[in-house]
Design a protein around this motif. Structure first.
Motif, PDB file in Angstrom:
ATOM      1  N   CYS A 100       0.862  -1.189   0.000  1.00 52.96           N
ATOM      2  CA  CYS A 100       0.000   0.000   0.000  1.00 52.96           C
ATOM      3  C   CYS A 100       0.900   1.241   0.000  1.00 52.96           C
ATOM      4  CB  CYS A 100      -0.878  -0.022   1.247  1.00 52.96           C
ATOM      5  SG  CYS A 100      -1.786   1.500   1.563  1.00 52.96           S
ATOM      6  N   CYS A 103       0.436   2.851   3.758  1.00 55.33           N
ATOM      7  CA  CYS A 103       0.861   2.191   5.005  1.00 55.33           C
ATOM      8  C   CYS A 103       1.814   1.017   4.770  1.00 55.33           C
ATOM      9  CB  CYS A 103      -0.360   1.718   5.787  1.00 55.33           C
ATOM     10  SG  CYS A 103      -1.204   0.334   5.003  1.00 55.33           S
ATOM     11  N   CYS A 121      -4.517  -0.182   0.277  1.00 52.27           N
ATOM     12  CA  CYS A 121      -4.984  -1.434   0.887  1.00 52.27           C
ATOM     13  C   CYS A 121      -6.408  -1.289   1.391  1.00 52.27           C
ATOM     14  CB  CYS A 121      -4.057  -1.841   2.025  1.00 52.27           C
ATOM     15  SG  CYS A 121      -4.222  -0.787   3.475  1.00 52.27           S
ATOM     16  N   SER A 122      -6.888  -0.044   1.568  1.00 48.63           N
ATOM     17  CA  SER A 122      -8.205   0.160   2.170  1.00 48.63           C
ATOM     18  C   SER A 122      -8.725   1.538   1.761  1.00 48.63           C
ATOM     19  CB  SER A 122      -8.088   0.101   3.689  1.00 48.63           C
ATOM     20  OG  SER A 122      -7.246   1.147   4.126  1.00 48.63           O
ATOM     21  N   CYS A 125      -6.916   4.382   3.575  1.00 52.57           N
ATOM     22  CA  CYS A 125      -5.598   4.659   2.977  1.00 52.57           C
ATOM     23  C   CYS A 125      -5.760   5.386   1.643  1.00 52.57           C
ATOM     24  CB  CYS A 125      -4.800   3.374   2.792  1.00 52.57           C
ATOM     25  SG  CYS A 125      -3.985   2.842   4.309  1.00 52.57           S
TER      26      CYS A 125
END
Ligand SMILES: [Zn+2]
Ligand SMILES: [Zn+2]
Ligand SMILES: [Zn+2]
Ligand SMILES: [Zn+2]
Length: 417
Positions: A100, A103, A121-122, A125
């Protein structure tokens, strides 16, 4: 002009699949997805040579991703600047996952902002990535004033204030800045660029030449990022459809194998298969399943079963051992579940099985049990075991009807009068 690439010589025959003629082998390879090709190219030198010398294989691989609503994978930009634009690097960048950009957590998701080479990743993020923390923006004049910004991929966008802003990745800008410093310090042997830098060290003349190539390549790189960004949404939508269908397939197979679907889905082989098939927008098929069934069953390990008495889960082969020391089973609560029979705990020698009522009779007769708690269940005036009442109302009706005693059957008085 793209720099000429030295192509290796094609091997005389198609070794990997035995004695197959080359065109049959190529026919098989033409069914591959782009990621399959990258993996195949990594398996042997002859495969790699074969794949790299047959541009048509990449064409068919890109086409093979056109499924349902998803169009074919946009072709890589053919550019003269250095960077990860080879067929293999391009496919790996799109499908190979990576850390990512916010992070550093590994993720298998597609890049989420292709122009800035951001992978998230999310959702949190991805939000941080699109903030000032990772995006550099300034006016076109300011951008032009940065000597090292030449050729950096960027977008110009008109803001509500009608001002035009230039957006690019902050990492691109920082890296380019260090790259320029490193070129100035080219002859200084003591100079070390920061560890986070990802550039190749060049002399000032080499870097100036690279700037020119970069600026000439920029439109193609920006167009490809734009194409990929549009393609990504359609790919993700089709990916969700295929992933749901493959989940249904696994649930059906789990039913056949009488295992929990999520437990089946967690076996390493099926997890890998599902990931690859979902990624290539392909449906899992019965032949794929039967090919891998024995490995998957091995990975499942012993069957897990639930003890009917205490509700805990055990390996199938350990259940009988557990049953002999299951507290709940010993306490005879098994009566409650179904009409099972039980041994008398007070006669350890006896193998005789009793029903619930039979055991009670036996304990009254042999072990002096007093039926005090459930006195209403049997009528003392009638022969023993003549009738077992199911409810207190039933017993009251019986007393009233047969023995002319007790409160009247209908509407027993509640105030005792
Ligand atoms: Zn993250
Ligand atoms: Zn148990
Ligand atoms: Zn007994
Ligand atoms: Zn009676």
């Amino acid at each position: 002009m793209p720099r000429p690439i030295k192509l290796p010589v094609v091997p005389p025959s198609f070794h990997v699949l035995g004695e197959l003629p080359l065109d049959v082998g190529l026919g098989i390879f033409s069914l591959c997805s782009p990621f399959d090709l990258v993996q195949l190219a990594a398996t042997s030198k002859s495969n790699r040579t074969l794949i790299l010398t047959h541009e048509s294989l990449w064409e068919s691989a890109h086409n093979n991703l056109a499924r349902g609503e998803c169009p074919r994978l946009p072709t890589r930009p053919i550019v003269e600047t250095s960077g990860n634009y080879s067929q293999e690097a391009y496919v790996l960048w799109v499908f190979g996952g990576g850390p990512c950009s916010q992070c550093s957590k590994p993720t298998t998701s597609l890049p989420f902002k292709f122009l800035f080479r951001f992978r998230a990743c999310s959702t949190p993020c991805s939000r941080i990535l699109m903030s000032r923390q990772h995006v550099h923006y300034c006016s076109p004049a300011e951008f032009k004033a940065l000597p090292y910004s030449i050729g950096l991929p960027h977008i110009a966008r008109e803001e509500p204030s009608t001002e035009i802003y230039i957006y690019t990745s902050l990492k691109f800008v920082t890296n380019a800045k260090h790259e320029a410093t490193a070129a100035k310090q080219f002859n200084n042997r003591g100079y070390r660029p920061p560890a986070s830098s990802t550039f190749k060290r060049r002399s000032q003349a080499e870097l100036d030449a690279e700037y020119t190539r970069r600026e000439r390549s920029r439109p193609a790189v920006e167009k490809n990022a734009d194409d990929l960004q549009t393609w990504r949404d359609l790919y993700n939508a089709q990916h969700a459809v295929v992933a749901a269908a493959n989940n249904d397939f696994i649930t059906r197979m789990a039913k056949e194998e009488r295992v929990n679907p999520s437990r089946l889905g967690r076996t390493p082989t099926l997890k890998r298969l599902k990931h690859a098939f979902d990624r290539d927008l392909e449906l899992l098929t019965p032949s794929v399943w039967s090919h891998n069934l024995s490995t998957i069953v091995d990975e499942l390990g012993p069957k897990r079963v639930v003890c009917q008495h205490c509700g805990k889960t055990y390996d199938e082969d350990r259940l009988s051992a557990h049953l002999s020391d299951c507290q709940d089973a010993q306490l005879g609560t098994m009566f409650g579940w179904n009409k099972q029979k039980a041994l008398c705990q007070q006669c350890p020698e006896s193998r005789r099985l009793y029903t619930k009522d039979g055991l009670e009779d036996h304990r009254v007769a042999q072990h002096g049990l007093v039926r005090s708690v459930i006195a209403w269940k049997r009528c003392p005036l009638c022969p023993d075991r003549f009738r077992v009442f199911k409810s207190q109302e039933g017993r009251m009706k019986h007393d009233n009807d047969v023995h002319n005693s007790g409160p009247p059957a209908r509407g027993p008085s509640r105030d005792g009068k």
